[in-house]
Motif scaffolding. Structure first.
Motif, mmCIF file in Angstrom:
data_model
loop_
_atom_site.group_PDB
_atom_site.id
_atom_site.type_symbol
_atom_site.label_atom_id
_atom_site.label_comp_id
_atom_site.label_asym_id
_atom_site.label_seq_id
_atom_site.Cartn_x
_atom_site.Cartn_y
_atom_site.Cartn_z
ATOM 1 N N ARG A 191 1.286 -0.794 0.005
ATOM 2 C CA ARG A 191 0.330 0.851 0.102
ATOM 3 C C ARG A 191 1.175 1.067 0.086
ATOM 4 N N TYR A 192 1.917 1.202 0.180
ATOM 5 C CA TYR A 192 3.014 2.192 0.040
ATOM 6 C C TYR A 192 2.950 2.704 -0.496
ATOM 7 N N GLN A 229 5.138 -2.796 6.177
ATOM 8 C CA GLN A 229 5.244 -3.537 7.052
ATOM 9 C C GLN A 229 3.374 -4.890 7.223
ATOM 10 N N ARG A 308 -4.361 14.632 8.379
ATOM 11 C CA ARG A 308 -3.386 15.532 7.903
ATOM 12 C C ARG A 308 -3.072 16.644 6.945
ATOM 13 N N VAL B 41 7.643 10.045 4.542
ATOM 14 C CA VAL B 41 7.649 9.489 5.695
ATOM 15 C C VAL B 41 7.573 10.369 6.932
ATOM 16 N N GLY B 44 4.580 13.275 6.898
ATOM 17 C CA GLY B 44 3.259 12.938 6.885
ATOM 18 C C GLY B 44 2.325 13.423 5.119
ATOM 19 N N VAL B 48 1.840 7.521 2.370
ATOM 20 C CA VAL B 48 3.297 6.676 2.381
ATOM 21 C C VAL B 48 3.195 6.698 4.362
ATOM 22 N N LEU B 49 3.993 5.211 4.319
ATOM 23 C CA LEU B 49 3.585 4.348 5.397
ATOM 24 C C LEU B 49 4.766 4.433 6.472
ATOM 25 N N ALA B 51 7.040 2.465 8.220
ATOM 26 C CA ALA B 51 7.711 1.666 9.213
ATOM 27 C C ALA B 51 8.597 0.803 10.334
ATOM 28 N N VAL B 52 8.227 0.381 11.182
ATOM 29 C CA VAL B 52 9.206 0.400 12.686
ATOM 30 C C VAL B 52 10.823 -0.135 12.670
ATOM 31 N N ARG B 79 -2.723 4.804 17.224
ATOM 32 C CA ARG B 79 -2.945 6.422 17.269
ATOM 33 C C ARG B 79 -3.535 6.753 17.869
ATOM 34 N N PRO B 271 -5.922 1.102 17.716
ATOM 35 C CA PRO B 271 -4.348 0.253 17.055
ATOM 36 C C PRO B 271 -4.293 1.152 15.854
ATOM 37 N N PRO B 273 -2.537 0.635 12.466
ATOM 38 C CA PRO B 273 -3.465 -0.519 11.084
ATOM 39 C C PRO B 273 -2.335 -0.611 10.391
ATOM 40 N N ASP B 274 -1.363 0.094 9.857
ATOM 41 C CA ASP B 274 -0.041 0.470 9.801
ATOM 42 C C ASP B 274 0.716 -0.221 9.869
ATOM 43 N N ILE B 275 1.064 -0.516 11.408
ATOM 44 C CA ILE B 275 2.221 -1.023 11.490
ATOM 45 C C ILE B 275 1.434 -2.139 12.552
ATOM 46 N N PRO B 276 1.228 -4.144 11.989
ATOM 47 C CA PRO B 276 1.608 -4.708 13.014
ATOM 48 C C PRO B 276 2.011 -5.391 14.757
#
Lengths: 476, 501
Positions: A191-192, A229, A308, B41, B44, B48-49, B51-52, B79, B271, B273-276
């Motif tokens: 989805r990036y 991820q 945002r 990223v 914002g 973009v997403l 990544a930890v 969040r 929660p 949703p972009d980071i499991p």
């Protein structure tokens, strides 16, 4: 030369040189003036990205093929408005992973397709910029929210286009316009670069003119991406044990469907029986809850995802306001359309402290039940055949379907998003001059099963293009 | 019994020393040109997403371990929603329902002895950018946006402002030891908010007031002292404490109200949703455990016990991890050298030298580290860590000093020369200190006078008691004020004694 070979030659002949691209630009612009599928057309700019990508493969079946991109998917140097005024004139500084992978395969992005603002809608009427018409009947909507992408493929402007599917936004316009529309397994395509509306539900999807094309595009764009991820190699590594003759689950009750859709549903079941496939009637106990659960979760996520857009760093900004709060308030008030505002409000409401258990948490529990029910069904059947939408393409305005009715009609598509499973919308032919599409749903990461089944059902043929389609004479 | 009971809790934010930001590949640095460490990223941008950063997670689990927390087997990001110009997404990715660690504790020293406080939780989040107010406009610097921030929340277990200050100092030392944060409060890499409630003794918690803008551990103490007085006075006068957030105004030495509960945010956590959820596997936990070090308080107690160090020296040595490591390296150099400690050779690795001899070296080393070394480093604007003084060199210096080879003033001279010339003290002693003054005749004269003053020692040697040689050597060195070359002294002395025989 076979059909695929002729088609490939035709499209490559529009992208290979500056002259060819000029000709293409003229052709596509003219053709699009009839249907308004695109918000931006620029084959030359797309080709310049390709030149930058030195690793582009000439061996890929997609090499030299032009494609459209829904305007909520980032393509470097192209606009990225999401059909919203609030991102008016915003140009993306980067490309989505799906787009980068297509570029690496040698495909050429040629334009940004119209859509419902931020993907919120079923008719593309919620675009702040243009009204896209259904290429089959200009008085009808193309569906949405990926209406521009579907119309562009149906009108033969491009052989495929990227869309996004949060609650049916690829499959429903595909059904309305008579194209293929794939909503992949959640996570099987990065989805990036897809502008977020409801992150846990949405996927980058494919609208294309044949099963083969859909499959080729999915193969190129799929797979794990370190930038996302939640992405995985599940579909890449899947070793699907299911094979023909398939066992297909079909709905025991189909009331509420328009006659044309009900008829197509019955005919497809008959076709499957003729192929020797087993038909099993199923019922979905959770189906009455899918729409409320979907809108609760989707709007909750949207309320955060759309926070945002304030005009501070990019996009539209209300001028001559001296304080931050009012600048943000007015920018958002004037930048967002009504449907978007409605969903942000709804999402903010369901997340309020003290109300979360009642709405958001409950919806998540329902989501788990839906997923469990679907997974149990897949222990008995290989695929599920479902309508995509209860009607064919409807008229503009709310005369045939109000926005509320449109939301209720999402009941056939949102299940796949809530469960995360892949689903392919495929054309079944025309009824009263308009396409009818149905969908096949498969277990997680079993896209290949969908391609195989849809390929058999299509008899290996590409879609029927809409009357007067740009590429019609060239490829038949 | 005191009329009021005080309950203080702290919320500490530390900037983790990760090379890159917590959700993107941008450099994480302090003091760079504004808006140079940014990307789509951390700005914002649409689409973009996050990544930890694995390193950030590792450091978080290290702090959770150091604070004796129950570590989460599947930590979840959420969040936290609110609008602010320096927040690029207008939500902060943080943790809420399942943070890295919960239910921990931490022990530290106060004037009243060892105190244990409970840790509520440790959670990882992203920092916001910075607003710079410039006349009637506001500028935004997003270099800090998305840098990794670890928040540590204590239970309200501190009963005085001094305890809070002591804790903060111990905590700062701990994160520096772990290498996860530089602990700099002025630059904001360690930030602290305090909450305080007071109540009549025995009545439990009162109404909580939060204090922000505390840029040093001293401010924390002063602000809490001020708040205690303010609240006690209010209650005594029959007033009610309002639940609110207050700011410490250092110039005025007081706090002022910033916002009350009514205007507090509803953060609408949900929660991310972009980071499991992150599920630490065995390898990850192994790397966390491998990176753990002995923490300052434990180390201080151990060193104190092992080398009979005074409180003052023990505090000084363990204040800084590099210094403590240096100190222990000096001692193990002593154990390794073997000579001079009476244990013979061949025990470099396994030998356990006589505690008394080791303690002697330790005491001298501690004294010289804290005194002369700090002074000389200071003069040269050097840190111990980047100075030419290695533990081995420092050990030779200490050894020469303690066996009487040289005297304090020569040792001082040698220390300076080592720092300036980046050379071993033994070489410097011969080359620079003794050169010129190394006149055999002069030494011979001194030896004669020493021998005539100690005739019985000479007799003992001639009778085979070599112990007296050391004594005579020491006398000669003393008389030469340490400037004589010990080798020359020994040769000349033995010559004289043999001649006498």
């Amino acid at each position: 030369m076979n059909e695929v070979g002729r088609k490939t030659l035709f499209w490559r002949g529009l992208t290979g040189s500056v002259e060819q691209r000029k000709r293409y630009n003229k052709l596509i612009t003219e053709a699009d003036s009839e249907i308004s599928a695109f918000l931006e057309i620029n084959p030359e700019s797309g080709a310049s990205l390709l030149r930058k990508n030195s690793e582009s493969q000439t061996s890929s079946p997609l090499s030299g093929l032009p494609f459209g991109v829904k305007d909520n998917i980032a393509v470097e140097k192209f606009q990225l408005t999401c059909g919203s005024k609030i991102l008016n004139s915003f140009v993306s500084p980067y490309s989505a992973t799906a787009v980068s992978r297509l570029l690496a395969a040698g495909a050429v992005p040629v334009g940004k397709a119209n859509m419902d603002e931020f993907g919120m809608g079923s008719s593309t009427e919620n675009s702040a910029y243009k009204t896209t018409v259904n290429p089959w009947d200009h008085a009808k909507v193309p569906g949405g929210s990926s209406g521009g992408s579907a119309a562009a493929v149906a009108a033969g402007l491009v052989p495929f286009a990227l869309g996004s599917d949060t609650g049916g936004s690829v499959r429903q316009p595909a059904a309305f316009c008579g194209t293929y529309g794939l909503k992949p397994t959640y996570g099987s395509v990065s989805r990036y670069g897809l502008v977020a509306y409801a992150s846990s539900l949405e996927c980058v999807g494919v609208l294309a003119d044949s099963v083969e094309m859909t499959k080729n595009v999915f193969t190129v764009i799929g797979g794990k991406d370190p930038m996302d991820q939640t992405s995985s190699n599940g579909s890449v590594n899947s070793a699907d044990a299911a094979a023909q003759p398939y066992t297909i689950g079909v709905l025991s009750k189909t009331e509420g469907l328009d006659p044309a859709v009900a008829e197509a549903y019955g005919e497809t079941i008959e076709q499957m029986k003729l192929l020797g496939w087993k038909i099993r009637e199923i019922s979905l106990n959770t189906q009455e809850y899918v729409v409320p659960a979907y809108y609760t979760i989707a709007t909750a996520e949207a309320s955060a995802n759309l926070a945002r857009y304030t005009g501070i760093r990019y996009g539209m900004r209300e001028k001559d306001i001296t304080d931050h709060e009012n600048m943000v308030r007015l920018t958002r008030e004037n930048g967002f359309g009504d449907e978007v505002k409605l969903r942000i409000l709804l999402g903010t409401y369901v997340l309020r402290s003290g109300f979360q258990d009642q709405y958001y948490v409950r919806a998540q529990k329902i989501r788990t039940l839906i997923r469990n029910e679907i997974n149990t069904l897949f222990t008995k059947v290989d695929m599920i055949l479902m309508p995509v939408f209860p009607t064919q393409a409807f008229r503009f305005g709310s005369q045939e379907m109000t926005p509320y009715q449109q939301k209720l009609a999402d009941k056939y598509t949102v299940t796949a998003n809530l469960a995360g499973i892949p689903s392919l919308s495929f054309p079944t032919g025309l009824k009263s001059g308009l396409p009818v599409g149905l969908q096949l749903m498969a277990p997680d990461f079993c896209e290949s099963r969908l391609f195989d089944a849809a390929g058999v059902l299509s008899g290996g043929r590409s879609i029927q293009l809409a009357p007067g389609a740009m590429s019609a004479g060239e490829v038949s | 019994m005191a009329l009021f009971q005080t309950f203080v809790g702290l919320e500490i934010h530390i900037h983790l020393l990760t090379k890159t930001k917590v959700f993107c590949g941008c450099k994480s640095a302090y003091g760079d040109k504004p808006n140079t460490n940014i990307c789509p990223v951390c700005l914002g941008y649409p689409g973009v997403l996050p990544a930890v950063n694995k390193e950030a997670l590792k450091m978080s689990y290290m702090v959770g371990t150091a604070l004796n927390c129950e570590l989460s087997p599947h930590t979840l990001f959420e969040r936290k929603n609110y609008f602010y110009p320096d927040m690029t997404k207008n939500y902060q990715i943080s943790q809420f329902s399942d943070p890295v660690g919960v239910n921990g504790w931490f022990e530290f020293e106060t004037d009243g002895g060892i105190k244990r406080i409970r840790i509520h939780d440790v959670h990882l989040e992203e920092d916001a950018g910075k607003m710079i107010h410039d006349g009637n406009r506001t500028l935004l610097d997003y270099n800090r946006a998305g840098t990794s921030l670890l928040e540590i929340v204590t239970e309200p277990d501190f009963s005085t402002s001094e305890e809070a200050e002591n804790f903060l100092q111990s905590f700062q030392r701990m994160v520096r030891y772990l290498g996860v944060c530089d602990g700099n409060m002025e630059e904001g890499s360690l930030r602290c908010d305090a909450n305080i409630s007071i109540n009549k003794t025995g009545k439990g918690l009162g109404t909580k007031v939060e204090i922000k803008n505390l840029n040093s551990s001293r401010f924390v103490r002063k602000a809490l002292q001020y708040e205690y007085k303010r609240q006690a006075k209010t209650i005594k006068n029959g007033g009610k404490i309002v639940q609110e957030t207050r700011l410490w105004i250092e110039e005025k030495q007081k706090t002022r109200s910033m916002r009350t509960k009514e205007t507090a945010h509803d953060y609408r956590y949900f929660p991310e949703p972009d980071i499991p959820p992150f599920v630490p596997d065995e390898m990850f936990m192994q790397s966390v455990n491998d990176s753990m070090v002995e923490l300052p308080f434990v180390r201080k107690q151990r060193l104190q016990k092992a080398y009979s160090l005074t409180e003052e020296f023990a505090v000084f040595i363990t204040e800084d991890k590099f210094r403590a490591d240096f100190f222990e390296a000096v001692i193990s150099a002593g154990a390794g050298a073997g000579t001079g400690t009476g244990t013979g050779t061949g025990t470099a690795v396994t030998g356990t030298p006589a505690p008394a001899a080791i303690a002697a070296i330790a005491a001298t080393a501690a004294k010289w580290l804290k005194g002369e070394t700090v002074k000389q480093l200071g003069r040269r604007n050097l840190e111990l860590s980047d100075s030419p003084l290695s533990p081995i060199r420092f050990f030779s210096l200490m050894k020469m000093l303690s066996d009487g080879t040289i005297h304090a003033n020569i040792a001082r001279q040698l220390l300076e020369l080592t720092l300036d010339q980046d050379e071993d003290p033994e070489i410097l002693l011969e080359r620079d200190v003794l050169a010129g003054s190394d006149d055999d005749a002069e030494i011979a004269e001194i030896i004669d006078s020493v021998l005539s003053n100690n005739p019985e020692a000479a007799v003992q040697i001639q009778e085979g008691n070599t112990k007296a040689v050391g004594f005579l050597m020491g006398q000669v060195m003393k008389a030469s004020q340490g400037s004589a070359d010990p080798k020359t002294v020994r040769i000349l002395l033995m010559e004289k004694l043999t001649n006498k025989k």
